[in-house]
Write an enzyme that holds these catalytic residues in place. Structure first.
Site, short mmCIF file in Angstrom:
data_model
loop_
_atom_site.label_atom_id
_atom_site.label_comp_id
_atom_site.label_asym_id
_atom_site.label_seq_id
_atom_site.Cartn_x
_atom_site.Cartn_y
_atom_site.Cartn_z
N ASP A 181 3.18 -4.72 8.10
CA ASP A 181 1.94 -3.96 8.00
C ASP A 181 0.79 -4.97 8.10
OD1 ASP A 181 -0.33 -2.66 7.22
OD2 ASP A 181 0.46 -1.91 5.31
N LYS A 232 -10.07 -0.64 10.71
CA LYS A 232 -10.20 -1.80 9.82
C LYS A 232 -10.52 -3.07 10.62
CE LYS A 232 -7.05 -0.57 5.96
NZ LYS A 232 -7.57 0.61 5.50
N GLN A 245 -4.46 -5.32 7.16
CA GLN A 245 -5.48 -6.18 6.55
C GLN A 245 -5.55 -7.55 7.23
OE1 GLN A 245 -7.62 -5.23 4.37
NE2 GLN A 245 -6.71 -3.27 3.80
N HIS A 271 0.87 -1.17 0.00
CA HIS A 271 0.00 0.00 0.00
C HIS A 271 0.91 1.23 0.00
CE1 HIS A 271 -2.78 2.93 1.83
NE2 HIS A 271 -3.77 2.11 1.53
N CYS A 312 -4.84 2.59 -3.62
CA CYS A 312 -3.59 3.09 -3.03
C CYS A 312 -2.42 2.16 -3.33
CB CYS A 312 -3.72 3.31 -1.52
SG CYS A 312 -4.81 4.65 -1.08
#
Lengths: 145, 408
Positions: free
Chosen positions: B202, B228, B205, B125, B366
């Site tokens: 990261d 999220k 998600q 991202h 993104c």
């Protein structure tokens, strides 16, 4: 189902988006403008050849949805041969046709079918930017004076 | 294993009872962008402001003591949720982007030298790309990018070939927000550690969809966002191993993060507080803790199983639709499916779906460089949350069929 949204994609819009006029680069362009919608990533480069205060030729290249592509196609097609003053009037007219804030009905503004095809954008304010992104960059960067 | 009672879950989310201005019920299929909030989160926030609100870590009066307790309790819930060794390893941030920027500024920049390199992947991202890109450009270091295989999976041989003794950091996403690829985080961390390289993951998600164990990953830093994972916006977490958070200079400066202050020097507080100057986002922390309790009450395994079934069903249906193509065919897929429909631009697809109350994402997600690699300007993307149901996918497919017929 989906009759309202289908109304947004008038015959002229679908036709222009599938077989656009004036698509490609223009050698000898005097003005190259970038239209970009940061929300969705749609991007067009507009090429104009302006001589003696008149648009001699205009092309566009890039990608985006059917609405933005058709509107870029119609913009470049209709620009050709216009004086800067006439182009300014055309852009102002088009922006009124698609603006949900405009009180005058589209049919009272013009009878040009290719422009009126975009009037359904008034009902889809989230798509107004698709219809106007190329027109606005012409207004802001070419006609600002 | 008891399965998720999705009809009961749906009643917990007030937003799912809303309708579009045209009266269509909301079918929210954009959970990779953000998730809706259960009533428990809203009630926890209201409970704070109506029952025990004050600043945190300052006053010794009631309700300040109660507010401070709630803030530290949230930290402990977070630590437990991601299996951190200690709550001291949980630093509150504004979100995943904020966490990445802080690690870049405070951990990487002071030691990054010309000729060093940082390794990321083509899946990243923009949030896990631009901070490293800008740091490398500023210093004269090299940004190395792990290639994708045609399935969308990362090319592990290429990854191994990029690691060397000048690699200052590896920064990888656990899950591709565009393709849904689940990466072998543990193996990739191990490979980096063999070279003595630190790794940031990261997990934006990942955390809301699958059980997350930062110690099993052995990751050095892990970032994610509250919004999220069914929590509020504006709150996130930077997990860091205690020794790394201790050796990293304060990620920002101000009150509440200190032990002793003079005009010429300051002795900073211990972790995690030394990295959290200023009045913290108490509302966000309390809301996020409530979201975690809600998730744990339902069971992360149950949630994972539910969204996995939905994803398999969606993949099958989209593959069966004439003119539609799915991007990527990874070994493991998170509840994210990107696709295109022949003749229809992604925004035209999204426009038709929106008309029926179906919310999906269209565009570059993104991940512009990834789109360039895939050779498409954008995709349409559906992503599932715990409250989605098969009927929403059926509705999606009815409209996609119509989109194909209209634009073909």
């Amino acid at each position: 189902m989906n009759e309202r949204i289908k109304g947004l994609y008038k015959t002229q819009i679908l036709a222009h988006s599938k077989n656009p006029f004036q698509e490609g680069e223009l050698e000898g362009a005097t003005h190259v403008l970038q239209a970009y919608n940061s929300m969705c990533g749609d991007k067009y480069t507009l090429y104009l050849k302006i001589e003696n205060d008149r648009v001699e030729d205009a092309y566009f290249k890039g990608y985006g949805c059917a609405i933005s592509k058709a509107s870029s196609s119609i913009l470049t097609k209709k620009s050709i041969g216009k004086s800067m003053e006439e182009l300014d009037a055309l852009v102002r007219l088009f922006l009124k046709i698609v603006s949900a804030k405009e009180e005058v009905s589209p049919e009272d503004l013009t009878d040009e079918e290719e422009l009126l095809a975009f009037s359904a954008a008034r009902e889809f304010p989230e798509r107004e930017i698709c219809a106007t992104m190329s027109w606005k960059v012409v207004q802001e960067e070419l006609l600002k004076e | 294993m008891v399965h998720l009672n999705v009809n009961k879950v749906r009643k917990d989310f007030p937003m799912l009872a809303t309708a579009t201005p045209q009266g269509k019920s909301l079918a929210y299929l954009d959970n990779a962008a953000s998730t809706q909030k259960p009533r428990a989160v809203l009630e926890a926030i209201e409970g704070l402001y109506t029952g025990y609100y004050s600043n945190v870590g300052r006053g010794s009066y009631w309700p300040a003591t109660r507010a401070s307790q709630a803030f530290e309790y949230a930290r402990e819930r977070l630590a437990g949720f991601i299996h951190a060794a200690s709550a001291k390893e949980v630093v509150f941030t504004a979100g995943a982007t904020d966490g990445i920027n802080k690690v870049m500024q405070s951990f990487l920049r002071p030691k990054l030298q010309p000729g060093d390199n940082v390794v990321i992947s083509e899946q990243e991202h923009h949030a896990n790309l631009i901070p490293w890109q800008q740091a490398c450009r500023a210093v004269g270091a090299e940004l190395r990018v792990v290639r994708l295989l045609s399935t969308g999976d990362l090319d592990q041989e290429h990854y191994d070939s990029l690691l060397d003794d000048r690699t200052a950091l590896v920064a990888l996403t656990a899950v591709s927000n565009t393709l849904g690829v689940v990466n072998p985080v543990k193996e990739m961390v191990t490979a980096a550690h063999q070279h003595g390289i630190r790794v940031l993951i990261d997990a934006a998600q990942h955390v809301g969809h699958s059980p997350t164990d930062v110690q099993a990953w052995d990751a050095d830093f892990v970032v994610f966002s509250g919004h999220k994972m069914y929590g509020p916006t504006g709150i996130g977490v930077l997990y860091g191993k205690a020794e790394l958070l201790r050796e990293t200079p304060p990620m920002a400066f101000g009150g509440g993060a200190i032990r002793d202050v003079g005009f010429q020097e300051t002795l900073f507080a211990d972790i995690p507080h030394k990295h959290e100057p200023g009045t913290p986002n108490l509302e966000g922390a309390v809301g996020l803790a409530a979201a975690i309790e809600y998730l744990q009450g339902l069971g992360m395994r149950q949630i994972h199983e539910h969204t996995e079934h939905l994803t398999q069903y969606a993949v099958m249906r989209i593959e069966g639709q004439e003119g539609a193509s799915i991007l990527g065919n990874p070994k493991l897929r998170a509840p994210v499916v990107s696709f295109t429909v022949e003749g229809a631009h992604p925004h035209d697809i999204a426009g038709f779906l929106a008309e029926e109350g179906i919310a999906i994402r269209a565009g570059h997600h993104c991940t512009q460089p990834l789109m360039d690699q895939l050779g498409v300007p954008g995709t349409a993307r559906v992503s599932f949350g715990m409250y989605n149901v098969k009927e929403e996918i059926d509705l999606l497919m009815d409209v996609l069929k119509e989109v194909h017929a209209f634009f073909a």
